[in-house]
Design an enzyme around this catalytic site. Structure first.
Site, PDB file in Angstrom:
ATOM      1  N   GLY A 207       0.820  -1.207   0.000  1.00  0.00           N
ATOM      2  CA  GLY A 207       0.000   0.000   0.000  1.00  0.00           C
ATOM      3  C   GLY A 207       0.853   1.255   0.000  1.00  0.00           C
ATOM      4  O   GLY A 207       2.034   1.222   0.339  1.00  0.00           O
ATOM      5  N   THR A 211      -0.650   4.561   4.671  1.00  0.00           N
ATOM      6  CA  THR A 211      -1.972   3.941   4.682  1.00  0.00           C
ATOM      7  C   THR A 211      -2.174   3.048   5.901  1.00  0.00           C
ATOM      8  O   THR A 211      -3.249   2.474   6.066  1.00  0.00           O
ATOM      9  CB  THR A 211      -2.207   3.108   3.410  1.00  0.00           C
ATOM     10  OG1 THR A 211      -1.050   2.329   3.150  1.00  0.00           O
ATOM     11  CG2 THR A 211      -2.492   3.997   2.225  1.00  0.00           C
ATOM     12  N   LYS A 213       0.203   0.421   7.125  1.00  0.00           N
ATOM     13  CA  LYS A 213       0.749  -0.937   7.069  1.00  0.00           C
ATOM     14  C   LYS A 213       1.498  -1.296   8.344  1.00  0.00           C
ATOM     15  O   LYS A 213       1.279  -2.358   8.929  1.00  0.00           O
ATOM     16  CB  LYS A 213       1.684  -1.088   5.854  1.00  0.00           C
ATOM     17  CG  LYS A 213       0.991  -0.794   4.543  1.00  0.00           C
ATOM     18  CD  LYS A 213       1.935  -0.909   3.384  1.00  0.00           C
ATOM     19  CE  LYS A 213       3.046   0.117   3.403  1.00  0.00           C
ATOM     20  NZ  LYS A 213       2.565   1.501   3.236  1.00  0.00           N
ATOM     21  N   HIS A 429      -1.128  33.972 -14.257  1.00  0.00           N
ATOM     22  CA  HIS A 429      -0.773  32.553 -14.348  1.00  0.00           C
ATOM     23  C   HIS A 429      -1.823  31.696 -13.629  1.00  0.00           C
ATOM     24  O   HIS A 429      -2.387  30.767 -14.207  1.00  0.00           O
ATOM     25  CB  HIS A 429       0.621  32.355 -13.727  1.00  0.00           C
ATOM     26  CG  HIS A 429       1.130  30.957 -13.782  1.00  0.00           C
ATOM     27  ND1 HIS A 429       2.115  30.550 -14.648  1.00  0.00           N
ATOM     28  CD2 HIS A 429       0.789  29.859 -13.076  1.00  0.00           C
ATOM     29  CE1 HIS A 429       2.350  29.269 -14.477  1.00  0.00           C
ATOM     30  NE2 HIS A 429       1.566  28.814 -13.519  1.00  0.00           N
ATOM     31  N   GLU A 430      -2.111  32.049 -12.393  1.00  0.00           N
ATOM     32  CA  GLU A 430      -3.069  31.248 -11.620  1.00  0.00           C
ATOM     33  C   GLU A 430      -4.483  31.377 -12.198  1.00  0.00           C
ATOM     34  O   GLU A 430      -5.248  30.419 -12.207  1.00  0.00           O
ATOM     35  CB  GLU A 430      -3.056  31.657 -10.147  1.00  0.00           C
ATOM     36  CG  GLU A 430      -1.748  31.384  -9.414  1.00  0.00           C
ATOM     37  CD  GLU A 430      -1.257  29.951  -9.568  1.00  0.00           C
ATOM     38  OE1 GLU A 430      -2.084  29.016  -9.655  1.00  0.00           O
ATOM     39  OE2 GLU A 430      -0.033  29.752  -9.622  1.00  0.00           O
ATOM     40  N   HIS A 433      -4.878  28.859 -14.892  1.00  0.00           N
ATOM     41  CA  HIS A 433      -5.195  27.520 -14.369  1.00  0.00           C
ATOM     42  C   HIS A 433      -6.667  27.441 -13.959  1.00  0.00           C
ATOM     43  O   HIS A 433      -7.391  26.526 -14.318  1.00  0.00           O
ATOM     44  CB  HIS A 433      -4.376  27.216 -13.115  1.00  0.00           C
ATOM     45  CG  HIS A 433      -2.926  26.927 -13.383  1.00  0.00           C
ATOM     46  ND1 HIS A 433      -2.510  26.004 -14.293  1.00  0.00           N
ATOM     47  CD2 HIS A 433      -1.803  27.416 -12.806  1.00  0.00           C
ATOM     48  CE1 HIS A 433      -1.180  25.948 -14.282  1.00  0.00           C
ATOM     49  NE2 HIS A 433      -0.729  26.797 -13.391  1.00  0.00           N
ATOM     50  N   ASP A 505       4.386  22.884 -13.549  1.00  0.00           N
ATOM     51  CA  ASP A 505       3.264  22.519 -14.409  1.00  0.00           C
ATOM     52  C   ASP A 505       3.740  21.606 -15.525  1.00  0.00           C
ATOM     53  O   ASP A 505       3.104  20.599 -15.838  1.00  0.00           O
ATOM     54  CB  ASP A 505       2.652  23.776 -15.042  1.00  0.00           C
ATOM     55  CG  ASP A 505       2.146  24.750 -13.991  1.00  0.00           C
ATOM     56  OD1 ASP A 505       1.839  24.289 -12.884  1.00  0.00           O
ATOM     57  OD2 ASP A 505       2.063  25.944 -14.282  1.00  0.00           O
TER      58      ASP A 505
END
Ligand code: ADP
Ligand code: MG
Ligand code: ZN
Length: 623
Positions: A207, A211, A213, A429-430, A433, A505
């Site tokens: 996993g 998670t 384990k 720029h943002e 997006h 990006d």
């Protein structure tokens, strides 16, 4: 790797040795410059000469300030030759200028200790360094030269008071059910022995990191109330050859003596990587020997003895096939990232001892955090509690959780001063997006956009899926690519040039586009084939021809370029909204989902394209 570091340190020592010798020698024997008799007289007249020694007509001496010879070398030691025909009154001149005559010869031999130190010092340093290194290596392997060589450092957990049980693990009920059998067997080995049933010797927990384990393995021991011997395979990676194997031997011997017991090997992939793959990178004897010893030990005992080996790994696909053969780790349990209900249950466990305000709704927090695993959620609760404590609140409120979620998902705010020009560029720029996140069908909803620098980023656009998704449609992936390229596209449209700001990006774009072509058969030219997960391991062997490699490159580029063109086209045709969004961002630094929708006037997209039906809906809506 120990050996590599060893050689590097050795090389550095050698270099230091040579360097030190050079510095010392040049310091002690600074060169003597030869100057003309005229310039000697000038120096005396200028009161720069402190002392001289003469042997016949040859004069050596020392100056206060360094003098230069014709070649430009400068030194405070000089020599010169008085011409035989000189009839000046040198003696008088020297006395007038207080020059010590016949003082100590400037080249007199240096004292014995100095000579010894300078000739042997560096060598002694080298030897000492060497000794230090070999001691370190020895102690790394076995606690000092006299230490018990290869004694297992496995810890023995108290079998009477197991600290963790299944009650501490939430959200992965199917895994617990799988492991219940192991618990039952360890509780009553005799029952199973009588019936001759076969119980797995080894169970592999697979996993993603965080998670749970390691937590599960300990909970199995806690439930069964048996001793728990744990060791992290990564401990062997740095050890001296042979130590790993002897530790493994020792570990198994101890566990068998304490049976019923659990042996837990954490991070198995650290040594269990396919040996075929390891060979290509140059191989590592230690890993190989340790791995072989584990295999030998596992073959050498019968599970009816009451010892069960649990192991955990983040990646099962890289494991050596020998580990997965029957009689070894033949039982595999996959630990999934928790779904929404699982996340709520995990939040509940970790907020057991945290006073929660009445407004806190764990289900709602779980809904806002798809993708987070157990370890993240524990952190989230912790962050929220810390935030509440900082504000002096009596209980943790929903607002504290909201802040913690933001910090966890976006990173902590960073205070840096940006020029107005930079801020505007980041805002565009943002906005690129964010706007594409709204416009492209199938994209994840845009939850927030901000131009406050956080973590590594100067601005962040947060898009978060409506719910957990286990299957991605091509439309969705393309939407991701278009959105990721939106920052770059916006900069290009507004300023005509691009900046370095889009590096992250582009990394994302490359990775997704590559996987679309190589793993998911989404390029008609390359075909419905899977050429394996290229996870960036430098020496991974290519499973395809040069021609295919070229085709893959071309297709990856084609997909990215198509998406960039889409991004630019969309932004150009929605320029007014782009400007509005950037302006709003510059004004208030951050916008949430509602504000973004209001500023742009865009209606939220219908559901995601995770399912075929949704994809069909999106296609229909497009045409
Ligand atoms: P892994 O070994 O898979 O990387 P860990 O077992 O080390 O993950 O998990 C780290 C911590 O996260 C645990 O100690 C526990 O506090 C928390 N955690 C992870 N998964 C869960 C879960 N399913 N239920 C409760 N807590 C969990
Ligand atoms: Mg772990
Ligand atoms: Zn960006």
């Amino acid at each position: 790797m120990r050996s590599a570091r060893f050689w590097i340190i050795l090389a550095v020592l050698f270099a230091a040795n040579i360097l030190i010798s050079n510095i010392l020698t040049s310091a002690v024997q600074s060169p003597t410059v030869t100057i003309s008799y005229n310039s000697f007289l000038d120096q005396v007249t200028a009161d720069n000469v402190t002392s001289i020694t003469s042997t016949g007509e040859a004069i050596t001496g020392v100056t206060k300030k360094a003098v230069k010879d014709s070649s430009g070398t400068s030194s405070t030691k000089f020599q010169t030759q008085r011409p035989a025909f000189a009839n000046d009154d040198l003696m008088k001149l020297l006395q007038e200028h207080n020059v010590v005559i016949n003082a100590k010869d400037p080249n007199a031999s240096t004292p014995l200790w100095e000579t010894l130190l300078f000739s042997f010092g560096p060598t002694i340093l080298l030897v000492l360094g060497f000794l230090y290194l070999s001691r370190r290596a020895a102690s790394a392997g076995a606690g000092g030269i006299l230490g018990s060589f290869g004694q297992s450092r496995a810890r023995l957990y108290d079998a009477e008071k197991p600290s963790v049980t299944f009650a501490d693990v939430a959200g992965i009920d199917e895994v617990k059910a799988d492991l219940q059998e192991v618990v039952d067997f360890l509780r009553e080995p005799q029952k199973y022995q009588r019936l001759g049933g076969t119980v797995p010797k080894g169970v592999l927990l697979i996993g993603a990191p965080g998670t749970g384990k390691t937590l599960l393995a300990r909970a199995v021991a806690g439930e069964a109330k048996v001793p728990f011997f744990s060791i992290a395979a990564s401990e062997f990676v740095e050890a001296i050859v042979g130590v790993g194997a002897s530790r493994v031997r020792d570990l198994f011997a101890k566990a068998r003596a304490a049976a019923p017991a659990i042996i837990f090997i954490d991070e198995l992939d650290a040594i269990g990587r396919s040996r075929a793959a390891a060979l290509r990178v140059g191989g590592n004897d230690e890993q190989e020997q340790t791995l072989n010893q584990i295999l030998t030990e596992m073959d050498g005992f019968d599970s009816r003895e009451g010892v069960i080996v649990l192991a955990a790994t983040n990646r099962a696909d890289v494991l050596d096939p020998a580990l997965l053969r029957p009689g070894r780790f033949d039982r595999r349990v996959t630990v999934q990232s928790p779904d929404r209900r699982g996340r709520a249950a995990i939040l509940k466990i970790h907020s057991r001892h945290v006073p929660l305000a009445p407004d806190v709704d764990l289900d709602q927090i779980a809904a806002q955090t798809p993708g987070l695993v157990g370890a993240d959620l524990r952190n989230l609760v912790n962050e929220a509690a810390l935030g509440a404590a900082r504000k002096g609140e009596a209980a943790v409120t929903m607002a504290d959780f909201a802040e913690a979620i933001e910090r966890t998902l976006l990173g902590t705010e960073r205070k840096i001063l940006l020029s107005d020009q930079d801020r505007e560029r980041i805002a565009y720029h943002e906005s690129g997006h964010a706007l594409l996140g709204l416009l492209v069908p199938g994209a994840d909803p845009v939850k927030k956009v901000t131009i406050i620098p956080r973590g590594q980023a100067l601005g962040v656009t947060l898009q978060s899926p409506i719910d957990d998704r286990f299957n991605y449609g091509e439309d969705y992936l393309r939407a991701r690519l278009v959105g990721a390229l939106g920052g770059r596209a916006a900069e290009k449209i507004v300023y005509g040039v691009v900046t370095t700001g889009a590096e992250n990006d582009l990394m994302q774009v490359t990775r997704i586009a590559q996987q679309m072509v190589v793993r998911w058969g989404m390029s008609p030219k390359v075909g419905p084939l899977n050429y394996g997960d290229n996870d960036g391991t430098a020496f991974q062997q290519r499973q395809y021809s040069e021609a295919t490699a070229q085709l893959i490159d071309e297709e990856v580029r084609r997909i990215s370029e198509e998406c960039l063109a889409d991004a630019e086209k969309l932004l150009q045709s929605h320029r007014a909204q782009l400007d509005a969004l950037a302006r709003a961002l510059l004004k208030s630094d951050s916008l949430d989902e509602a504000e973004i929708l209001e500023v742009t006037g865009v209606k939220p997209q219908p559901g995601p394209s995770g399912t075929l039906a949704a994809q069909e809906a999106v296609r229909a809506a497009r045409s």
